[in-house]
Design an enzyme around this catalytic site. Sequence first.
Site: not given
Ligand code: PLP
Length: 392
Positions: A70-71, A150, A184, A206, A208, A244, A333
């Site tokens: 997600g980042t 989050n 989220q 994301s 996970h 890849t 995170c």
């Molecule tokens: N954005 C939000 C609102 C999140 O809660 C998180 C992770 O907790 C992220 C982005 C980052 O996602 P990732 O852990 O897949 O990089």
Amino acid sequence: MFVYLDNSATTRPYDEVIDVMSKIQRENFGNPSSLHTLGVEAEKYLKNARKSLSASLGASENEVYFTSCGTESDNMALLGLCKNRRHIGKKIITTSVEHPAVLEPVKYLESIGFKIEYIGVDRNCRIDIKKLEKAITEDTVMISVMSVNNETGTIFPIDKIGALKDKFNKEHGTDILFHTDAVQAFGKIPISVNGNYSSVDLISVSSHKIHGPKGVGGLYIKKNVNIPSLVLGGGQEKNMRSGTENTAGIGGFGTAIDLAFSGFDDRLKTIEDVRSLLLTGLKDQIADIIINSPQDETACPSVLNVSFMGTRGEVLLHTLEQDGIFVSTGSACSSNKKGQSHVLSAMGLSVKEIEGAIRFSFSEFNTKAEIEYVVEKVKNAVKRFRKLGSFR
Ligand code: PLP
């Protein structure tokens, strides 16, 4: 008892996700770009996952891209987009409660000349849409507002913000784009680029957080929105992200989406029920607590944030851990694990309220029996601390 209530940090992968990932690693390990059958077999997993991701958002297959998390999706949206649009304007509008995956790239953009306007929040992490409306100017290049916070589970009015952006663009002939970090929200609230998200140009998700593997993300980029690639190389992901592909991870993500979305309503009902049971149990049985999450239609059922006055969240967390209960004090995170939550600070909580805050976050695997156990254990722990008085 083992009770996992830290599902906003990450979720337990579905067994089917683990199975498909292990099958891909053992049997379908070919490079999806290879022309032979092993490559073609591997590519099928990417195609199926792309179908699942695009269908889950109501998008078309060529509007979604796989990333490493997600980042990365947030970075790609913000940095890529602003790089391409410096000639249009200098202003970026966001909120003060975004995840660091948005706040840090935004800070970087500020360091290279962009002007950032942060919209603040109220006591339950809600923005004032009128303030956001006022912030939109002809110099604005981008609006980035998260879909669900989050730490509190507050749902942001993405449809309303999108409508404001469209109206402004129409009236002023501007081309402001709208990004939302939906990490989220994905799989927790309905999202459709043909419905409530029709005015959103970019969406980050994301894997996970919905029982898929870690290290896989997705980015929706609306047709005709051009952003440059930040990772150059062999041209994978339609030239948007070379390298890849993480075939096993993406295959696992696709399976997680299929499972999460096929049982969407039932999953949500379970999550709503456990959250409501915990909320009632804590309110009924423990005095002097503050509910930091909203308690109306702006509450996403996956999160409940509570301050237990006269305790320290961190100590409470480790005590509950001894009873097999796993919770969080804030955003796990974040790299700033020791610092005070920037979200709770922005909401105007006092230092004591922030110190006593615990985030409970739920999944469909949680049960009523678990929640009853948690209420009892939290009650005992809070009572003990308050009696000792050493945490005041
Ligand atoms: N954005 C939000 C609102 C999140 O809660 C998180 C992770 O907790 C992220 C982005 C980052 O996602 P990732 O852990 O897949 O990089």
